[in-house]
Structures are given as C-alpha cells and as structure tokens.
Scaffold this motif. Sequence first.
Motif, PDB file in Angstrom:
ATOM      1  N   VAL A 179      92.606  -8.066  50.606  1.00 43.47           N
ATOM      2  CA  VAL A 179      91.215  -8.529  50.696  1.00 43.47           C
ATOM      3  C   VAL A 179      90.463  -7.893  49.536  1.00 43.47           C
ATOM      4  O   VAL A 179      90.592  -6.686  49.309  1.00 43.47           O
ATOM      5  N   ILE A 180      89.724  -8.726  48.778  1.00 47.76           N
ATOM      6  CA  ILE A 180      88.868  -8.229  47.676  1.00 47.76           C
ATOM      7  C   ILE A 180      87.515  -8.856  47.921  1.00 47.76           C
ATOM      8  O   ILE A 180      87.331 -10.057  47.685  1.00 47.76           O
ATOM      9  N   SER A 181      86.567  -8.082  48.434  1.00 47.49           N
ATOM     10  CA  SER A 181      85.382  -8.768  48.955  1.00 47.49           C
ATOM     11  C   SER A 181      84.173  -7.856  49.094  1.00 47.49           C
ATOM     12  O   SER A 181      84.314  -6.649  49.269  1.00 47.49           O
ATOM     13  N   ARG A 182      82.996  -8.484  49.040  1.00 50.23           N
ATOM     14  CA  ARG A 182      81.829  -7.799  49.565  1.00 50.23           C
ATOM     15  C   ARG A 182      82.053  -7.663  51.071  1.00 50.23           C
ATOM     16  O   ARG A 182      82.553  -8.594  51.715  1.00 50.23           O
ATOM     17  N   ALA A 186      91.414  -5.076  41.357  1.00 44.97           N
ATOM     18  CA  ALA A 186      91.360  -6.461  41.869  1.00 44.97           C
ATOM     19  C   ALA A 186      92.479  -7.296  41.235  1.00 44.97           C
ATOM     20  O   ALA A 186      93.150  -8.085  41.908  1.00 44.97           O
ATOM     21  N   HIS A 187      92.706  -7.107  39.944  1.00 42.14           N
ATOM     22  CA  HIS A 187      93.791  -7.838  39.266  1.00 42.14           C
ATOM     23  C   HIS A 187      95.157  -7.418  39.831  1.00 42.14           C
ATOM     24  O   HIS A 187      96.019  -8.259  40.087  1.00 42.14           O
ATOM     25  N   ARG A 188      95.343  -6.112  39.999  1.00 38.59           N
ATOM     26  CA  ARG A 188      96.657  -5.651  40.496  1.00 38.59           C
ATOM     27  C   ARG A 188      96.924  -6.167  41.909  1.00 38.59           C
ATOM     28  O   ARG A 188      98.071  -6.415  42.283  1.00 38.59           O
ATOM     29  N   MET A 189      95.862  -6.317  42.691  1.00 38.88           N
ATOM     30  CA  MET A 189      96.038  -6.806  44.067  1.00 38.88           C
ATOM     31  C   MET A 189      96.426  -8.275  44.076  1.00 38.88           C
ATOM     32  O   MET A 189      97.282  -8.708  44.852  1.00 38.88           O
ATOM     33  N   GLN A 190      95.812  -9.079  43.194  1.00 37.29           N
ATOM     34  CA  GLN A 190      96.191 -10.501  43.122  1.00 37.29           C
ATOM     35  C   GLN A 190      97.625 -10.626  42.622  1.00 37.29           C
ATOM     36  O   GLN A 190      98.359 -11.529  43.028  1.00 37.29           O
ATOM     37  N   GLY A 191      98.022  -9.716  41.740  1.00 36.96           N
ATOM     38  CA  GLY A 191      99.358  -9.800  41.145  1.00 36.96           C
ATOM     39  C   GLY A 191     100.462  -9.226  42.016  1.00 36.96           C
ATOM     40  O   GLY A 191     101.646  -9.438  41.722  1.00 36.96           O
ATOM     41  N   GLY A 192     100.108  -8.495  43.087  1.00 37.54           N
ATOM     42  CA  GLY A 192     101.139  -7.859  43.908  1.00 37.54           C
ATOM     43  C   GLY A 192     101.081  -8.217  45.377  1.00 37.54           C
ATOM     44  O   GLY A 192     102.077  -8.095  46.093  1.00 37.54           O
ATOM     45  N   GLY A 193      99.919  -8.675  45.855  1.00 41.01           N
ATOM     46  CA  GLY A 193      99.795  -9.033  47.266  1.00 41.01           C
ATOM     47  C   GLY A 193     100.532 -10.331  47.565  1.00 41.01           C
ATOM     48  O   GLY A 193     100.744 -11.154  46.675  1.00 41.01           O
ATOM     49  N   LEU A 253      85.682 -17.401  44.505  1.00 40.18           N
ATOM     50  CA  LEU A 253      86.568 -17.309  43.336  1.00 40.18           C
ATOM     51  C   LEU A 253      87.861 -16.586  43.675  1.00 40.18           C
ATOM     52  O   LEU A 253      88.908 -16.855  43.078  1.00 40.18           O
ATOM     53  N   THR A 254      87.818 -15.683  44.666  1.00 40.94           N
ATOM     54  CA  THR A 254      89.024 -14.885  44.903  1.00 40.94           C
ATOM     55  C   THR A 254      90.191 -15.752  45.383  1.00 40.94           C
ATOM     56  O   THR A 254      91.340 -15.462  45.089  1.00 40.94           O
ATOM     57  N   GLN A 255      89.880 -16.855  46.099  1.00 36.54           N
ATOM     58  CA  GLN A 255      90.986 -17.742  46.502  1.00 36.54           C
ATOM     59  C   GLN A 255      91.546 -18.476  45.290  1.00 36.54           C
ATOM     60  O   GLN A 255      92.737 -18.811  45.254  1.00 36.54           O
TER      61      GLN A 255
END
Length: 484
Positions: free
Chosen positions: A301-304, A364-371, A385-387
């Motif tokens: 999760v990357i979020s407010r 945030a980038h590492r989480m999209q690339g590894g999650g 945008l995160t989706q």
Amino acid sequence: MSLSVLSVASEAVPLVKTGGLADVVGALPAALAPHGVELTTLLPGYPAVMGTLKRGKVLHSYDSLLGQPARLVAGKLGGEPLIVLDAPAFFTREGSPYADPAGKDWNDNWRRFAALGRAAADLAGGLVSARKFDLVHAHDWQAAMALAYLRFAPIKGSTPLPSVMTIHNMAFQGYYGREIFKELGLPKSAWSITGVEYHKGVGMLKAGMEAASVITTVSPTYAQEIREAEFGMGLEGLVVHRGDRVRGIVNGIDPAEWNPENDSHLAATYSVRTLAKRAANKRKLEAEFGLEPGDGPLFVVISRLTWQKGMDVLLEVLDHLVGIGGRLALLGSGDAAMEAEFRAAAARHPGRIGVRIGYDEDLAHRMQGGGDAILVPSRFEPCGLTQLYGLAYGCVPVVARTGGLADTVIDANLAAREAGAATGVQFSGIDYSTLASAISRTVALYHQPEVWKAIQQSGMKADFSWKNSGKAYAELYRELVSAQ
Ligand code: ADP
Ligand code: GLC
C-alpha cells in the motif's frame, strides 16, 4: 496551428509534490508538446521551487499582490517553460504547500491562492508582452480563482480567453467565509450564485467551475459520479447544470519516471518478458520491511492514510489478510490515529506486516517493483495513479470499483481471464466483507502461477502513457480556441 497554454497549479513534479496532482501537472507539458501545444506552468514560489531558479529572469514586479510584494520569475520545468510567483510573505514557509509543520492548514490559504489566481489572470491578459497565451488551464481550487479574475476583473484592454478547469478531487473546494470577499479585489457583480458566492461564503472551486469554458475531471467514471451528491459533495447541481461542458480525461503516467525496464531505484530492472527478475526486488523489499518470506502474496500500500483511501477499512481486514497467508508492506502518512493503528497492527503481526510512516518517493518505486499486489480500496478516486504504476510494474492492482480505478483496471473474472484481458481485481462497495473477499480472491489467484503471470503481463502491456490523454487535452484546447 501551434497553441500557447498557461497551466496553473499549486504543485508539480519534480519541484513540489503532495500527491497525484503534482505527477499530472509535471507530466502535462511533455504530453502536450508533440501535439503542437506549448504549456507554460505557473507555480507558487515555495522554497523548493525557488531553490531551482538559478538567475531566473524577472518578468514583472508587483508592489502589492493581494497585499504583499511579489514578482513573476521565469524558469524551466523539465525543459518546458515555467513561471514562478515569488512572494516570500506567502510562500517562504516551512511545512507543506498547504499546512504548517504540525499539519495545520495556513489560515491565509485563501489569500495565498487568490494571489496565484490574480497573477495567472494578469499573465493571461498580456501583463508580460513577451508571453502570449491562447487558453488558461486551472487545476483544483488553488488555481481556480484565475478563472474568476479573468471573468470578473480582467486587466484593461485584454481579450477574453477560453479556459479549462480540471477537478482532481472534489473533496477539496477552497470554501471560505464571506468576509474575505472584499479582500479579493473583485467587483460586486462577482458576488452572485453564478460567480464566487457559495452558501453565503466564497467557493473558489465553484467559482472556477462557473467561469470555465469546459470543466474536466481525471476519469470518465468520476465525471459521471460527481453528478450525484455522494461524489459531487455539494457541487453536483452545478455539474449537472454544466451538462456536456463537463468531460472526463483519464490521467497517464510518465514513462521517464515510472518504467521497470530502466528504473534506477530497483535492485533488478525487468520487462514483461523477464518477470522472474522481480524476485530479487521482492526479497529486498521483504528485508527492508522486516518481513519473513512466505508462500502467499506480498501486498503493498502506498497511500495517504485517510478515509477517502479506505484505510480505516483496510485496518479492519488486516487480521484476515494475515490469516490467509498474505503479508503487507505499507508506506503512508496522514491521519495520526490511523498511523498509530497501522503501527500497532505491525507490532501485532511481526514478520507479516511492515509499516513505514512517512513520504518516500524512492521506496514507493521499490514497492511497485517488488510487491505482488497493490491494494487501493478507495471510497472515491478521481483517477488514482498508484494502480497505474502497479499495472506498469506487474504489481497487480486490487481496487474498489470507483472513479478512475473502475476505468483503468479489468477485473480477473472468468470471462476476462479467458479473453486474456484481466489486469487486476475489482470489488464493489467498500466495507469489511467486500475488501476481505477481494483479498481472498487475490490470494487464490496468486496460488495459480500461470493465471497470475497472465494477469501481470496483461497489465504491463496496457498502455497508460500520456499518448492518448495528451491528444485528448490538445483536441479540447483546439476546440475551445477555435470556438472563441
Ligand atoms: P492522491 O493524489 O489522491 O493522493 P494518486 O494515486 O493520484 O492519489 O497519487 C498519489 C501519488 O503520491 C502517487 O505518485 C504515489 O506514489 C504517491 N504517494 C502517496 N503516498 C506516498 C508516500 N507515503 N510516499 C511516497 N509516495 C507516495
Ligand atoms: C487527486 C485524486 C487522484 C488523482 C490525482 C491526479 O489527488 O485524489 O485520484 O489521481 O488527483 O489527478
């Protein structure tokens, strides 16, 4: 015909960002350039913005702009023209663009952003003779007064320009008490229900929506949703009234910032053909969040951390998520009580839930690339945008069916899977049971490796670059300029 457009906003990547607005405003100039549109961005001169202006040329000096001295200074935003409103009394402050370091909104925000609007209207009216514009594009309430000034108090001798008001989030409207009206420097005629008056106060977003030639929002579904009270938040009547003058153009993503094939934040870069390389990123991410390896999916999760984002419901389902073999890495900041509850959940599930409170672009980038999957359980989401980053990175989005989330993710139901079209998981209505069952469904899909890989690949192949949306904005600008 080439066009010159003034884009007015309160944030833009890479200079200043609190959310998706900045990604979009920062990406628009490059998205429009191929279509013969030169976009000049006007931003407030926060310290982070002023710091990048090396010997910027002063275009104009005001003795008093909404009561304070100010200057317009030329700069560059990613190679494209930038104009900065340098007004130290308004913008040289510690904290975020909108709030003090303790998170409390500045009580003169109305004056700070009215000043931005006044400067925008002056520029659009030809204040700086070397800078001519064909159209003004205002983003969110902080820029909306530009359109009210253009309509009710243009500088002398200027010709009226067409305008676009983009709503990135109806939840933020810039509503202030009646007493500020006399300070705005608008004529009495502006105090009307078709002007700035709104429930006996001043409605800045409302004023922009009244004045704009066309209103856009950042997805077609949200453009429909804001016709209803639940999403229109008081302005639904005006949206309905403006009829076909309200359009939806979905956001794109900037491939220069978000591309797993050359993302320097990642331990291992990869493409749709080399998905197996993601494993190295996942291991690093687990280590970074203190998570134990596991057979189930690693959710991110990357979020407010707010009610809009459904983070209160996510808190309720965490035990379920862990109970069925999932793990979670969360990066976010916002509501103080939610921050504390997420920390408590991590303490309750050591090795299964890792929480990072704060704002960290690299992470945030590492989480999209590894999650494995990104959870976006928003109650409403104008675009999101995160989706989109999740799709591009093979981090499968699990989203509520609302706004831009509905428009950009294709649910992995049987028909979509068989057609090879599925890109994520969607659920309707956000509460404990809908979110818990979406998470269960995701875990089940994850345990079918071929199915999962096909979903990842379809998402990575989907085109959410600015190509189509840049063209849509360019066509809209041309339509308005030629109708003038
Ligand atoms: P919103 O603008 O409503 O917050 P979006 O999904 O449009 O939602 O955009 C959020 C943007 O902010 C994305 O670029 C996301 O990666 C980023 N973001 C949100 N929270 C954080 C955080 N805590 N750290 C780093 N980036 C974040
Ligand atoms: C707002 C919305 C978000 C959207 C972003 C950029 O912050 O909450 O959904 O993606 O603006 O348009």
